[in-house]
Write a protein that holds these residues in place. Structure first.
Motif, PDB file in Angstrom:
ATOM      1  N   ALA A 143       2.469 -21.844 -31.563  1.00 36.89           N
ATOM      2  CA  ALA A 143       1.334 -22.637 -31.097  1.00 36.89           C
ATOM      3  C   ALA A 143       1.817 -23.913 -30.427  1.00 36.89           C
ATOM      4  CB  ALA A 143       0.418 -22.983 -32.268  1.00 36.89           C
ATOM      5  N   SER A 144       1.414 -24.076 -29.171  1.00 42.75           N
ATOM      6  CA  SER A 144       1.525 -25.366 -28.504  1.00 42.75           C
ATOM      7  C   SER A 144       0.105 -25.927 -28.428  1.00 42.75           C
ATOM      8  CB  SER A 144       2.178 -25.227 -27.131  1.00 42.75           C
ATOM      9  OG  SER A 144       2.355 -26.498 -26.527  1.00 42.75           O
ATOM     10  N   SER A 145      -0.184 -26.751 -27.429  1.00 40.73           N
ATOM     11  CA  SER A 145      -1.494 -27.395 -27.399  1.00 40.73           C
ATOM     12  C   SER A 145      -1.850 -27.851 -25.990  1.00 40.73           C
ATOM     13  CB  SER A 145      -1.496 -28.618 -28.333  1.00 40.73           C
ATOM     14  OG  SER A 145      -2.616 -29.433 -28.124  1.00 40.73           O
ATOM     15  N   SER A 146      -3.140 -27.866 -25.704  1.00 40.05           N
ATOM     16  CA  SER A 146      -3.609 -28.413 -24.425  1.00 40.05           C
ATOM     17  C   SER A 146      -3.300 -29.898 -24.313  1.00 40.05           C
ATOM     18  CB  SER A 146      -5.116 -28.194 -24.280  1.00 40.05           C
ATOM     19  OG  SER A 146      -5.828 -28.883 -25.293  1.00 40.05           O
ATOM     20  N   SER A 147      -3.019 -30.548 -25.441  1.00 39.92           N
ATOM     21  CA  SER A 147      -2.741 -31.989 -25.408  1.00 39.92           C
ATOM     22  C   SER A 147      -1.456 -32.311 -24.650  1.00 39.92           C
ATOM     23  CB  SER A 147      -2.665 -32.555 -26.827  1.00 39.92           C
ATOM     24  OG  SER A 147      -1.560 -32.029 -27.516  1.00 39.92           O
ATOM     25  N   VAL A 148      -0.602 -31.319 -24.388  1.00 38.48           N
ATOM     26  CA  VAL A 148       0.628 -31.594 -23.640  1.00 38.48           C
ATOM     27  C   VAL A 148       0.331 -32.042 -22.210  1.00 38.48           C
ATOM     28  CG1 VAL A 148       1.993 -29.971 -25.014  1.00 38.48           C
ATOM     29  CG2 VAL A 148       0.994 -29.213 -22.835  1.00 38.48           C
ATOM     30  N   TYR A 149      -0.861 -31.729 -21.703  1.00 37.27           N
ATOM     31  CA  TYR A 149      -1.193 -32.129 -20.331  1.00 37.27           C
ATOM     32  C   TYR A 149      -1.418 -33.634 -20.203  1.00 37.27           C
ATOM     33  CZ  TYR A 149      -1.495 -27.171 -19.314  1.00 37.27           C
ATOM     34  OH  TYR A 149      -1.188 -25.846 -19.149  1.00 37.27           O
ATOM     35  N   GLY A 150      -1.711 -34.310 -21.294  1.00 35.89           N
ATOM     36  CA  GLY A 150      -1.733 -35.761 -21.331  1.00 35.89           C
ATOM     37  C   GLY A 150      -2.515 -36.421 -20.218  1.00 35.89           C
ATOM     38  N   LEU A 151      -1.820 -37.234 -19.422  1.00 37.61           N
ATOM     39  CA  LEU A 151      -2.459 -38.009 -18.365  1.00 37.61           C
ATOM     40  C   LEU A 151      -2.843 -37.187 -17.143  1.00 37.61           C
ATOM     41  CD1 LEU A 151      -0.299 -41.278 -18.343  1.00 37.61           C
ATOM     42  CD2 LEU A 151      -2.685 -41.067 -19.038  1.00 37.61           C
ATOM     43  N   SER A 152      -2.436 -35.929 -17.102  1.00 41.66           N
ATOM     44  CA  SER A 152      -2.700 -35.114 -15.921  1.00 41.66           C
ATOM     45  C   SER A 152      -4.198 -34.950 -15.671  1.00 41.66           C
ATOM     46  CB  SER A 152      -2.070 -33.724 -16.083  1.00 41.66           C
ATOM     47  OG  SER A 152      -2.413 -32.890 -14.992  1.00 41.66           O
ATOM     48  N   GLU A 153      -4.588 -35.080 -14.416  1.00 49.20           N
ATOM     49  CA  GLU A 153      -5.968 -34.806 -14.001  1.00 49.20           C
ATOM     50  C   GLU A 153      -6.013 -33.641 -13.020  1.00 49.20           C
ATOM     51  OE1 GLU A 153      -7.752 -38.410 -12.614  1.00 49.20           O
ATOM     52  OE2 GLU A 153      -7.604 -39.417 -14.558  1.00 49.20           O
ATOM     53  N   GLN A 154      -4.958 -32.823 -13.016  1.00 54.04           N
ATOM     54  CA  GLN A 154      -4.912 -31.643 -12.162  1.00 54.04           C
ATOM     55  C   GLN A 154      -5.678 -30.509 -12.832  1.00 54.04           C
ATOM     56  OE1 GLN A 154      -0.373 -31.847 -11.835  1.00 54.04           O
ATOM     57  NE2 GLN A 154      -0.909 -31.097  -9.806  1.00 54.04           N
ATOM     58  N   VAL A 155      -6.998 -30.559 -12.761  1.00 49.48           N
ATOM     59  CA  VAL A 155      -7.810 -29.558 -13.442  1.00 49.48           C
ATOM     60  C   VAL A 155      -8.268 -28.486 -12.453  1.00 49.48           C
ATOM     61  CG1 VAL A 155      -8.581 -31.061 -15.290  1.00 49.48           C
ATOM     62  CG2 VAL A 155      -9.867 -31.022 -13.158  1.00 49.48           C
ATOM     63  N   PRO A 156      -8.434 -27.225 -12.920  1.00 46.79           N
ATOM     64  CA  PRO A 156      -8.108 -26.789 -14.277  1.00 46.79           C
ATOM     65  C   PRO A 156      -6.603 -26.816 -14.529  1.00 46.79           C
ATOM     66  CG  PRO A 156      -8.621 -24.892 -12.913  1.00 46.79           C
ATOM     67  CD  PRO A 156      -8.925 -26.105 -12.075  1.00 46.79           C
ATOM     68  N   PHE A 157      -6.232 -27.116 -15.775  1.00 39.90           N
ATOM     69  CA  PHE A 157      -4.819 -27.203 -16.127  1.00 39.90           C
ATOM     70  C   PHE A 157      -4.149 -25.839 -15.975  1.00 39.90           C
ATOM     71  CE2 PHE A 157      -6.345 -30.626 -19.239  1.00 39.90           C
ATOM     72  CZ  PHE A 157      -6.111 -31.645 -18.329  1.00 39.90           C
ATOM     73  N   HIS A 158      -3.037 -25.829 -15.268  1.00 41.75           N
ATOM     74  CA  HIS A 158      -2.232 -24.615 -15.096  1.00 41.75           C
ATOM     75  C   HIS A 158      -0.932 -24.790 -15.868  1.00 41.75           C
ATOM     76  CE1 HIS A 158       0.319 -21.561 -13.178  1.00 41.75           C
ATOM     77  NE2 HIS A 158      -0.818 -20.951 -12.860  1.00 41.75           N
ATOM     78  N   GLU A 159      -0.392 -23.699 -16.374  1.00 43.55           N
ATOM     79  CA  GLU A 159       0.823 -23.766 -17.185  1.00 43.55           C
ATOM     80  C   GLU A 159       1.982 -24.454 -16.469  1.00 43.55           C
ATOM     81  OE1 GLU A 159      -1.309 -19.951 -18.570  1.00 43.55           O
ATOM     82  OE2 GLU A 159      -0.942 -21.002 -16.672  1.00 43.55           O
ATOM     83  N   ASP A 160       1.976 -24.435 -15.139  1.00 42.92           N
ATOM     84  CA  ASP A 160       3.092 -25.020 -14.398  1.00 42.92           C
ATOM     85  C   ASP A 160       2.846 -26.462 -13.968  1.00 42.92           C
ATOM     86  OD1 ASP A 160       4.589 -22.698 -14.658  1.00 42.92           O
ATOM     87  OD2 ASP A 160       3.680 -21.797 -12.880  1.00 42.92           O
ATOM     88  N   ASN A 161       1.728 -27.052 -14.403  1.00 42.73           N
ATOM     89  CA  ASN A 161       1.516 -28.479 -14.161  1.00 42.73           C
ATOM     90  C   ASN A 161       2.600 -29.297 -14.859  1.00 42.73           C
ATOM     91  OD1 ASN A 161      -0.852 -27.594 -13.018  1.00 42.73           O
ATOM     92  ND2 ASN A 161      -2.189 -28.972 -14.168  1.00 42.73           N
ATOM     93  N   VAL A 162       2.853 -30.497 -14.369  1.00 44.71           N
ATOM     94  CA  VAL A 162       3.763 -31.417 -15.038  1.00 44.71           C
ATOM     95  C   VAL A 162       3.166 -31.824 -16.387  1.00 44.71           C
ATOM     96  CG1 VAL A 162       4.803 -33.723 -14.938  1.00 44.71           C
ATOM     97  CG2 VAL A 162       4.729 -32.287 -12.884  1.00 44.71           C
ATOM     98  N   THR A 163       3.993 -31.775 -17.432  1.00 43.28           N
ATOM     99  CA  THR A 163       3.520 -32.146 -18.777  1.00 43.28           C
ATOM    100  C   THR A 163       4.448 -33.199 -19.383  1.00 43.28           C
ATOM    101  OG1 THR A 163       4.704 -30.235 -19.686  1.00 43.28           O
ATOM    102  CG2 THR A 163       2.348 -29.962 -19.241  1.00 43.28           C
ATOM    103  N   ASP A 164       4.777 -34.196 -18.585  1.00 47.81           N
ATOM    104  CA  ASP A 164       5.715 -35.232 -19.017  1.00 47.81           C
ATOM    105  C   ASP A 164       5.033 -36.524 -19.451  1.00 47.81           C
ATOM    106  OD1 ASP A 164       7.789 -33.530 -18.426  1.00 47.81           O
ATOM    107  OD2 ASP A 164       8.175 -34.382 -16.436  1.00 47.81           O
ATOM    108  N   HIS A 165       3.704 -36.470 -19.639  1.00 54.39           N
ATOM    109  CA  HIS A 165       2.990 -37.709 -19.960  1.00 54.39           C
ATOM    110  C   HIS A 165       2.065 -37.530 -21.163  1.00 54.39           C
ATOM    111  CE1 HIS A 165       3.993 -37.812 -15.603  1.00 54.39           C
ATOM    112  NE2 HIS A 165       4.414 -39.021 -15.926  1.00 54.39           N
ATOM    113  N   PRO A 166       2.615 -37.138 -22.330  1.00 58.07           N
ATOM    114  CA  PRO A 166       1.782 -36.981 -23.530  1.00 58.07           C
ATOM    115  C   PRO A 166       1.227 -38.331 -23.985  1.00 58.07           C
ATOM    116  CG  PRO A 166       4.106 -36.869 -24.108  1.00 58.07           C
ATOM    117  CD  PRO A 166       4.047 -36.881 -22.605  1.00 58.07           C
ATOM    118  N   LEU A 167       0.068 -38.287 -24.647  1.00 58.96           N
ATOM    119  CA  LEU A 167      -0.617 -39.517 -25.046  1.00 58.96           C
ATOM    120  C   LEU A 167      -0.486 -39.844 -26.530  1.00 58.96           C
ATOM    121  CD1 LEU A 167      -3.891 -39.217 -22.927  1.00 58.96           C
ATOM    122  CD2 LEU A 167      -1.890 -40.636 -22.487  1.00 58.96           C
ATOM    123  N   ALA A 168       0.099 -38.951 -27.315  1.00 61.92           N
ATOM    124  CA  ALA A 168       0.247 -39.208 -28.748  1.00 61.92           C
ATOM    125  C   ALA A 168       1.400 -38.363 -29.286  1.00 61.92           C
ATOM    126  CB  ALA A 168      -1.057 -38.883 -29.494  1.00 61.92           C
TER     127      ALA A 168
END
Length: 353
Positions: A143-168
């Motif tokens: 299990a991972s989480s949609s929370s990895v998308y963090g600050l991203s506003e590239q919706v809908p979120f795609h698995e290949d979006n950048v996930t380098d900005h987690p919020l917690a």
């Protein structure tokens, strides 16, 4: 891999919300399931024990590191940070597949208790990986989480979006899990599939989640808080759709040398090794106030709402692109929100009134 060949599945976090539903479905589908959970007190352990009781276990017999066995199912109370006993379990049981759902959940809890997330979500997951290394399995689903998308506003979120900005820390720990799994797939040939869950809800849900909190407050005729003044949306995903997806993934372990992976233009969700990531969501975000209205309809009464500003670590909207998962398993979540909320409310009233 032939689905009939798979005999034994370890489900970590089996006393948890998703783990309970997955275990129930897998047993019904003919798998032998061994469940593991430390039954911690992040929320009322009695709910976790009630889930285990519903699975057929005598909860009075539960003691640490003791395997309880009933027909086609077993349970062991064990903490994933206990590497020695986790490895012994792997050695004795010889699992075909592992589904790792055990984790310290919650975004807001991580603001005050960050060390718990390192222990449970990073050290605990490392011990799962090490156990799979020592006692190889055909497929590790985690299990991972949609929370990895963090600050991203590239919706809908795609698995290949950048996930380098987690919020917690919760999100950071889940991002770490993805990278840890890839390294073990690379070094030790452990076939790994990571699933980014999007706001799972349904019967037997966690009491710290919005659906439970809102329902409880309405039943008790109390005020409840809605953040960002209600201007939020979530890709609410019914738990039955989630576990059906996991069941379908079990026999479909990734293979090395994925032709869709280009090392000169690498993407997050695929690899030359036996590793893959999928979003698992409803692909249909719902406004938070529509969610509240669905609860009001199921209960037949109005809620007393107290609007509050956005909480630290929270995001305004989540929205999953699930095309990759659909292409892989020919299934996507489709449960209607009103039906899903109704099912939760009915179970809540049975458990609490």
């Amino acid at each position: 891999m032939n689905e009939q060949k798979i005999k034994k599945v370890l489900v970590t976090g089996m006393a948890g919300f998703i783990g309970y539903h997955l275990a129930k479905l897998l047993v019904k589908s003919g798998y032998h399931v061994v469940g593991l959970d430390n039954i911690n007190d992040y929320y009322d352990p009695n709910l976790k024990l009630a889930r285990l009781k519903d699975l057929g276990f005598n909860v009075d017999e539960i003691s640490y590191n003791t395997l309880l066995e009933i027909e086609n199912t077993a349970f062991i109370k064990l903490d994933l940070t206990d590497l020695e006993n986790v490895k012994t379990l792997f050695k004795n049981q010889q699992f075909d597949v592992v589904v790792n759902l055990a984790a310290q959940a919650g975004v807001r809890y991580s603001l005050k208790n960050p060390h718990v997330y390192v222990d449970s979500n990073i050290t605990g997951f490392l011990n799962i990986l090490e156990s799979c290394r020592s006692y190889p399995v055909e497929h590790l689903i985690f299990a991972s989480s949609s929370s990895v998308y963090g600050l991203s506003e590239q919706v809908p979120f795609h698995e290949d979006n950048v996930t380098d900005h987690p919020l917690a820390m919760y999100a950071a720990s889940k991002k770490a899990n993805e990278m840890m799994a890839h390294s073990y797939a690379n070094l030790f040939n452990i076939p790994c599939t990571g699933l980014r869950f999007f706001t799972v809800y349904g019967p037997w849900g966690r009491p710290d989640m919005a659906l439970h909190l809102f329902t409880k407050a309405m039943v008790e005729d109390k005020e409840f808080e809605v953040f960002n003044n209600g201007d939020m949306s979530r890709d609410f995903t019914y738990v039955g759709d989630i576990v059906e997806s996991v069941k379908r993934l079990i026999p479909l372990a990734p293979k090395e040398n994925n032709p869709l992976f280009d090392p000169k233009n690498p993407v997050t969700s695929k690899s030359s090794k036996a590793y893959q990531l999928f979003n698992i969501g409803n692909n249909s975000p719902v406004a938070l106030m529509d969610f509240v209205r669905a609860i009001e309809k199921a209960l037949g009464k109005k809620g007393k709402i107290k609007f509050k500003p956005m909480q630290p670590g929270d995001v305004q909207s989540t929205y999953a692109n699930v095309q990759s998962l659909y292409d892989y398993i020919q299934f996507k979540p489709s449960t209607n929100l009103e039906d899903g909320v109704q099912a939760f409310v009915e179970r809540y009233l049975k458990l609490n009134t």
